[in-house]
Design an enzyme around this catalytic site. Structure first.
Site, PDB file in Angstrom:
ATOM      1  N   HIS A  70       4.629  -4.691 -15.837  1.00 30.18           N
ATOM      2  CA  HIS A  70       3.774  -4.508 -14.660  1.00 30.18           C
ATOM      3  C   HIS A  70       4.517  -3.843 -13.519  1.00 30.18           C
ATOM      4  O   HIS A  70       3.938  -3.594 -12.459  1.00 30.18           O
ATOM      5  CB  HIS A  70       3.191  -5.842 -14.203  1.00 30.18           C
ATOM      6  CG  HIS A  70       4.110  -6.692 -13.368  1.00 30.18           C
ATOM      7  ND1 HIS A  70       5.392  -6.990 -13.734  1.00 30.18           N
ATOM      8  CD2 HIS A  70       3.902  -7.321 -12.166  1.00 30.18           C
ATOM      9  CE1 HIS A  70       5.946  -7.765 -12.810  1.00 30.18           C
ATOM     10  NE2 HIS A  70       5.072  -7.967 -11.844  1.00 30.18           N
ATOM     11  N   ILE A 116       0.891  -1.165   0.000  1.00 32.00           N
ATOM     12  CA  ILE A 116       0.000   0.000   0.000  1.00 32.00           C
ATOM     13  C   ILE A 116       0.926   1.210   0.000  1.00 32.00           C
ATOM     14  O   ILE A 116       1.846   1.287   0.818  1.00 32.00           O
ATOM     15  CB  ILE A 116      -0.903   0.029   1.244  1.00 32.00           C
ATOM     16  CG1 ILE A 116      -1.843  -1.181   1.247  1.00 32.00           C
ATOM     17  CG2 ILE A 116      -1.696   1.333   1.317  1.00 32.00           C
ATOM     18  CD1 ILE A 116      -2.538  -1.401   2.585  1.00 32.00           C
ATOM     19  N   PRO A 143       4.412   0.399 -11.184  1.00 34.46           N
ATOM     20  CA  PRO A 143       5.149   0.876 -10.014  1.00 34.46           C
ATOM     21  C   PRO A 143       6.645   0.615 -10.132  1.00 34.46           C
ATOM     22  O   PRO A 143       7.074  -0.319 -10.816  1.00 34.46           O
ATOM     23  CB  PRO A 143       4.551   0.062  -8.878  1.00 34.46           C
ATOM     24  CG  PRO A 143       4.141  -1.222  -9.528  1.00 34.46           C
ATOM     25  CD  PRO A 143       3.712  -0.856 -10.923  1.00 34.46           C
ATOM     26  N   SER A 151       9.731   0.983  -7.105  1.00 35.74           N
ATOM     27  CA  SER A 151       9.936   0.334  -5.808  1.00 35.74           C
ATOM     28  C   SER A 151       9.573   1.362  -4.748  1.00 35.74           C
ATOM     29  O   SER A 151       9.196   2.496  -5.069  1.00 35.74           O
ATOM     30  CB  SER A 151      11.393  -0.101  -5.647  1.00 35.74           C
ATOM     31  OG  SER A 151      12.224   1.046  -5.499  1.00 35.74           O
ATOM     32  N   HIS A 204      -2.455  -8.282 -13.511  1.00 34.98           N
ATOM     33  CA  HIS A 204      -1.337  -8.615 -14.396  1.00 34.98           C
ATOM     34  C   HIS A 204      -0.971 -10.106 -14.355  1.00 34.98           C
ATOM     35  O   HIS A 204       0.077 -10.491 -14.866  1.00 34.98           O
ATOM     36  CB  HIS A 204      -0.097  -7.751 -14.092  1.00 34.98           C
ATOM     37  CG  HIS A 204       0.273  -7.658 -12.639  1.00 34.98           C
ATOM     38  ND1 HIS A 204       0.265  -6.473 -11.951  1.00 34.98           N
ATOM     39  CD2 HIS A 204       0.669  -8.598 -11.757  1.00 34.98           C
ATOM     40  CE1 HIS A 204       0.638  -6.678 -10.701  1.00 34.98           C
ATOM     41  NE2 HIS A 204       0.898  -7.977 -10.562  1.00 34.98           N
ATOM     42  N   HIS A 257      -1.213  -2.891  -4.273  1.00 35.77           N
ATOM     43  CA  HIS A 257      -0.791  -4.046  -5.079  1.00 35.77           C
ATOM     44  C   HIS A 257      -1.053  -5.304  -4.257  1.00 35.77           C
ATOM     45  O   HIS A 257      -0.459  -5.488  -3.190  1.00 35.77           O
ATOM     46  CB  HIS A 257       0.698  -3.930  -5.416  1.00 35.77           C
ATOM     47  CG  HIS A 257       1.250  -5.107  -6.166  1.00 35.77           C
ATOM     48  ND1 HIS A 257       2.590  -5.425  -6.168  1.00 35.77           N
ATOM     49  CD2 HIS A 257       0.648  -6.042  -6.948  1.00 35.77           C
ATOM     50  CE1 HIS A 257       2.794  -6.494  -6.913  1.00 35.77           C
ATOM     51  NE2 HIS A 257       1.624  -6.900  -7.390  1.00 35.77           N
ATOM     52  N   ALA A 289       8.906  -2.618 -12.074  1.00 35.74           N
ATOM     53  CA  ALA A 289      10.327  -2.491 -12.378  1.00 35.74           C
ATOM     54  C   ALA A 289      10.960  -3.846 -12.683  1.00 35.74           C
ATOM     55  O   ALA A 289      11.850  -3.958 -13.524  1.00 35.74           O
ATOM     56  CB  ALA A 289      11.055  -1.825 -11.206  1.00 35.74           C
ATOM     57  N   GLY A 290      10.503  -4.891 -12.007  1.00 36.75           N
ATOM     58  CA  GLY A 290      11.108  -6.212 -12.186  1.00 36.75           C
ATOM     59  C   GLY A 290      12.348  -6.369 -11.315  1.00 36.75           C
ATOM     60  O   GLY A 290      13.103  -5.422 -11.092  1.00 36.75           O
TER      61      GLY A 290
END
Length: 390
Positions: free
Chosen positions: A316, A156, A292, A294, A260, A171, A318-319
């Protein structure tokens, strides 16, 4: 090979189109992408988003279209995992009020493996239609889990938007009900494939449309998608309550929801196919979504460009750039906390076990966004102010 600035791997049965350089893909994710490209029922090409990293069976940040089959592991165990955003009428918020709001959220939204002590109002649960054997089995337990955050990369976040307004982003996914549905149908798929003599060594067991389980999985997956949305909506109601308790005049608008992890029947390149998005967001032309970074970097509200080559999809997030175990082992907690404090962010790193969600464990979100400039338009840039993690 490169076409229109995108790398293309053409050594497999189908091309693999990359929205990042091949050198930036970790070895495991690249091997999984090659497996996808050699599936006999895969369609047209494989699309790999710029936030990709190794997943289970299929890379996170990958898009796979199929004909005649659906693959539970190409959706993943957190069916319907996604994000929602909400705009507030606030243009600023002080640290004292932020801390009070976060305290209320922590009291009303269970995080991690926690759940509610009492079942929530059943009206929050999606309506059940058709055959839903696993959903029916897990329904009563789900009443305790709806409106809970979960763990891992779920969050959140309260954010300052480049449009001048304070935003809220959540998320989360389908909690244990989605996990149970996913695992059940993956096991069913493995048994069916083994009986048919198919190779399941790639963890991509599939359900053929000729099987009753094809429709059953779709029904239960779609219920989990609806549950994941309801889960985020209930959390957002609790977050709104926290805001209004501290700042009674605040108003809310512009709710956006985007999953996602899902599979859907869509039309691409003139044919009807099942598009599996695992850690990838649908980005049809003009469609709003969220990407988003991080808890220490910007996030973005975007609209899709409807790019056909990505099956109208985008990243979806940064990964990950390192695994959770690597992050806990290699990162320095003082360095990570210092960087977050320097930005004035009320963060969620309390101990070494939280380092798997430190900003340094993620890719550069600005590079990710640059790599997919042909997929989305940036509408609002969001700076984190306060974060709750599981």
């Amino acid at each position: 090979m490169r076409t229109n600035g995108k790398a293309i791997i053409e050594t497999e049965n189908l091309p693999i189109k990359l929205w990042l350089s091949e050198e930036k893909m970790d070895k495991g994710a690249l091997e999984q992408a090659r497996n996808l490209a050699n599936l006999p029922f895969a369609f047209k090409h494989i699309a790999i988003m710029p936030d990709t990293h190794q997943g289970y069976g299929m890379p996170i940040g990958a898009v796979l279209a199929t004909k005649g089959v659906i693959i539970p592991n190409a959706v993943g165990v957190d069916i319907g995992c996604g994000m929602c955003s909400l705009k507030t009428s606030l243009t600023e918020i002080n640290t004292h009020d932020l801390k009070e709001i976060i305290q209320i959220i922590r009291k009303t939204v269970p995080v991690g493996f926690n759940r509610h002590n009492e079942p929530q109002d059943e009206s929050w649960m999606p309506k059940r239609t058709g055959r839903l054997p696993i959903v029916d089995q897990e329904f009563d337990n789900a009443l305790y889990q709806i409106g809970t955050l979960g763990s891992g990369n779920h969050f959140i976040e309260i954010q300052q938007g480049s449009d001048g307004y304070i935003w809220i982003m959540v998320h989360s996914g389908s909690r244990n009900i989605g996990f149970t549905v996913a695992n059940h149908y993956n096991e069913v798929a493995k048994k069916l494939n083994l009986a048919a003599g198919a190779d399941i060594s790639t963890d991509l067991a599939y359900l053929p449309e000729s099987s009753e389980y094809f429709d059953l999985y779709q029904n239960e997956m779609n219920y989990c998608l609806d549950f994941a949305l309801a889960n985020r909506q209930l959390m957002m109601e609790r977050i709104k309550h926290a805001f209004t308790k501290v700042l009674p005049e605040v108003e809310f608008s512009n709710f956006i929801n985007k999953p996602h992890n899902f599979a859907a029947e869509e039309k691409h390149f003139g044919e009807t196919v099942i598009v599996h998005r695992k850690g990838a967001t649908r980005a049809r032309k003009g469609e709003w979504g969220m990407i988003p970074g991080s808890q220490g970097t910007h996030s973005f509200l975007v609209t899709g460009k409807g790019e056909p080559q990505s099956f109208q999809s985008c990243a979806h997030g940064a990964g990950r750039i390192m695994s959770r175990a690597q992050a806990r082992k290699q990162l320095d907690i003082q360095t990570e906390v210092k960087a977050l404090k320097a930005q004035g962010i009320i963060h969620a790193i309390r101990s070494r076990k939280d380092l798997d969600e430190a900003p340094s464990s993620y890719k550069d979100i600005n590079e990710v966004m640059s790599n997919q400039a042909d997929l989305v338009n940036i509408e609002v840039e969001l700076q984190p102010l306060a974060v709750v993690k599981g």
